[in-house]
Design a protein around this motif. Structure first.
Motif, mmCIF file in Angstrom:
data_model
loop_
_atom_site.group_PDB
_atom_site.id
_atom_site.type_symbol
_atom_site.label_atom_id
_atom_site.label_comp_id
_atom_site.label_asym_id
_atom_site.label_seq_id
_atom_site.Cartn_x
_atom_site.Cartn_y
_atom_site.Cartn_z
ATOM 1 N N LEU A 54 4.757 -4.508 -10.483
ATOM 2 C CA LEU A 54 4.379 -3.402 -9.613
ATOM 3 C C LEU A 54 4.632 -2.047 -10.241
ATOM 4 O O LEU A 54 4.013 -1.062 -9.860
ATOM 5 C CB LEU A 54 5.126 -3.519 -8.284
ATOM 6 N N SER A 55 5.562 -1.969 -11.192
ATOM 7 C CA SER A 55 5.849 -0.690 -11.829
ATOM 8 C C SER A 55 4.866 -0.383 -12.954
ATOM 9 O O SER A 55 4.872 0.713 -13.505
ATOM 10 C CB SER A 55 7.287 -0.680 -12.385
ATOM 11 N N GLU B 103 9.114 -6.661 -9.662
ATOM 12 C CA GLU B 103 9.237 -5.223 -9.882
ATOM 13 C C GLU B 103 8.530 -4.790 -11.161
ATOM 14 O O GLU B 103 7.909 -3.726 -11.213
ATOM 15 C CB GLU B 103 10.710 -4.825 -9.929
ATOM 16 N N SER C 110 12.750 -9.908 -6.838
ATOM 17 C CA SER C 110 12.910 -8.755 -7.724
ATOM 18 C C SER C 110 12.125 -8.904 -9.027
ATOM 19 O O SER C 110 11.860 -7.906 -9.708
ATOM 20 C CB SER C 110 14.393 -8.535 -8.043
ATOM 21 N N SER D 208 6.537 -1.587 -3.127
ATOM 22 C CA SER D 208 7.418 -1.086 -4.174
ATOM 23 C C SER D 208 7.489 0.419 -4.020
ATOM 24 O O SER D 208 6.458 1.091 -3.923
ATOM 25 C CB SER D 208 6.856 -1.449 -5.554
ATOM 26 N N SER D 209 8.700 0.975 -3.950
ATOM 27 C CA SER D 209 8.817 2.414 -3.733
ATOM 28 C C SER D 209 10.034 2.971 -4.455
ATOM 29 O O SER D 209 10.995 2.271 -4.731
ATOM 30 C CB SER D 209 8.925 2.727 -2.236
ATOM 31 N N SER D 210 9.967 4.244 -4.775
ATOM 32 C CA SER D 210 11.093 4.946 -5.366
ATOM 33 C C SER D 210 11.064 6.377 -4.891
ATOM 34 O O SER D 210 10.006 6.910 -4.547
ATOM 35 C CB SER D 210 11.019 4.911 -6.896
ATOM 36 N N GLY E 152 4.745 4.760 -5.300
ATOM 37 C CA GLY E 152 4.947 3.373 -4.909
ATOM 38 C C GLY E 152 3.653 2.583 -4.885
ATOM 39 O O GLY E 152 2.574 3.102 -5.184
ATOM 40 N N SER E 153 3.783 1.302 -4.533
ATOM 41 C CA SER E 153 2.636 0.399 -4.451
ATOM 42 C C SER E 153 2.720 -0.401 -3.157
ATOM 43 O O SER E 153 3.812 -0.718 -2.679
ATOM 44 C CB SER E 153 2.615 -0.569 -5.636
ATOM 45 N N GLU F 132 13.400 1.570 -8.674
ATOM 46 C CA GLU F 132 12.293 1.005 -7.888
ATOM 47 C C GLU F 132 12.856 -0.004 -6.888
ATOM 48 O O GLU F 132 13.676 -0.844 -7.231
ATOM 49 C CB GLU F 132 11.318 0.304 -8.830
ATOM 50 N N GLU F 133 12.454 0.126 -5.636
ATOM 51 C CA GLU F 133 12.887 -0.806 -4.606
ATOM 52 C C GLU F 133 11.715 -1.675 -4.170
ATOM 53 O O GLU F 133 10.604 -1.179 -3.982
ATOM 54 C CB GLU F 133 13.451 -0.054 -3.397
ATOM 55 N N LEU F 134 11.988 -2.953 -4.008
ATOM 56 C CA LEU F 134 10.943 -3.899 -3.636
ATOM 57 C C LEU F 134 11.295 -4.543 -2.302
ATOM 58 O O LEU F 134 12.393 -5.058 -2.123
ATOM 59 C CB LEU F 134 10.811 -4.979 -4.708
#
Length: 302
Positions: free
Chosen positions: A220-221, A217, A214, A81-83, A258-259, A185-187
């Motif tokens: 993970l957030s 998300e 999705s 998971s990233s942003s 991110g994670s 947030e992108e997964l």
């Protein structure tokens, strides 16, 4: 054994089967009993070789390499998971003609994120119009924080186009939409096939997960620090029964961006896998934080 079963830490799936830990048994093992393995120098060298040469890679490619390596090591699915961090700025915007009245907007940020969007206009643009727009963007958006592209700023930019407003405003709108996408947030998940080949997981559950990735998300957030282990029985957002997810944050400087982790069956060698996840998340944090420090020094020298 009987006492552990009575306390809900062991179960016997069917009469001829042996007793196996329940998710409560795994939880107490992870939280109170487990001692993580220490990585040897040989294992660290192996992890680094799997990550590959990172010197000239963007942040996205570094994280992608770590994710693929983790899926290969654990034979589970790796999840990332990233942003774009809030302090990332717009480095470059290009408008590329690709067909009749069709243009691709390419947006690059200081943290290495690259986004593109096709935009169809009502008119073909002349070289003069493209040159004007390129200079306009350099003067008004280059070096601007991604999160600063508000509705008000968009309107001001459109008005500043003057006589070019009607022709070029769709391109400004496209840049605005790309910037908003960067802040979401992108997964991404790699190694899903590992889940399909796992006999302990229901194949239909895995297929549903692949169709609704999705939904993770929100998990993970959530704010957490260090390693976080979750079981499907503890969270309704899991779509794969009898599964677990192990994740760790990675940072850029002092900011969580991110994670990284894995999804697999509940029966895993947690003491072995957790150090892998910790190593890769720390490695990512160090690499992308070094990039940030290098960028800062370069700006200071200028």
């Amino acid at each position: 054994m009987a006492l552990l079963e009575q306390l809900g830490y062991l179960e016997q799936p069917h009469t001829s089967a042996g007793r196996i830990p329940t998710f409560s048994g795994y939880r107490i093992y992870i939280d109170r009993i487990m001692q993580k393995n220490s990585l040897s120098s040989e294992e660290i060298d192996r992890l680094d070789s799997m990550l590959g040469e990172t010197e000239n890679l963007t942040e996205e490619l570094i994280i992608q390499s770590a994710s693929k390596a983790l899926a290969e090591l654990t034979q589970c699915a790796a999840v990332v998971s990233s942003s774009a961090p809030k302090y990332s700025v717009i480095s470059k915007v290009e408008v590329i003609p690709t067909g009749k009245r069709l243009y691709v907007i390419l947006l690059i940020t200081s943290n290495g994120s690259i986004k593109n969007k096709a935009c169809r206009l009502e008119f073909d643009l002349s070289h003069e119009q493209l040159d004007y727009f390129t200079q306009f963007i350099e003067e008004n958006l280059q070096g601007v924080s991604v999160e600063e592209l508000s509705d008000d700023r968009l309107n001001n930019l459109v008005e500043a186009l003057g006589t070019y407003m009607m022709t070029l405003s769709p391109l400004v709108q496209g840049i605005y939409e790309l910037s908003k996408g960067l802040l979401q947030e992108e997964l991404t998940v790699s190694g899903e096939r590992n889940l399909l080949s796992c006999n302990e997981l229901d194949k239909m559950d895995v297929i549903r997960f692949m169709e609704h990735k999705s939904e993770l998300e929100g998990i993970l957030s959530d704010s957490f620090s260090g390693i976080h282990v979750m079981f499907s029985e503890e969270n309704d957002q899991f779509v794969i029964g009898n599964s677990s997810m192990i994740v760790s944050n990675y940072q850029k400087g002092d900011k969580k961006v991110g994670s990284l982790g894995i999804i697999g069956p509940m029966r895993l060698d947690y003491a072995k896998i957790i150090p892998y996840i910790e190593y890769f998340s720390n490695k990512i944090s160090n690499l992308i934080s070094d990039d940030k420090e290098a960028d800062r020094k370069e700006d200071d020298n200028e």
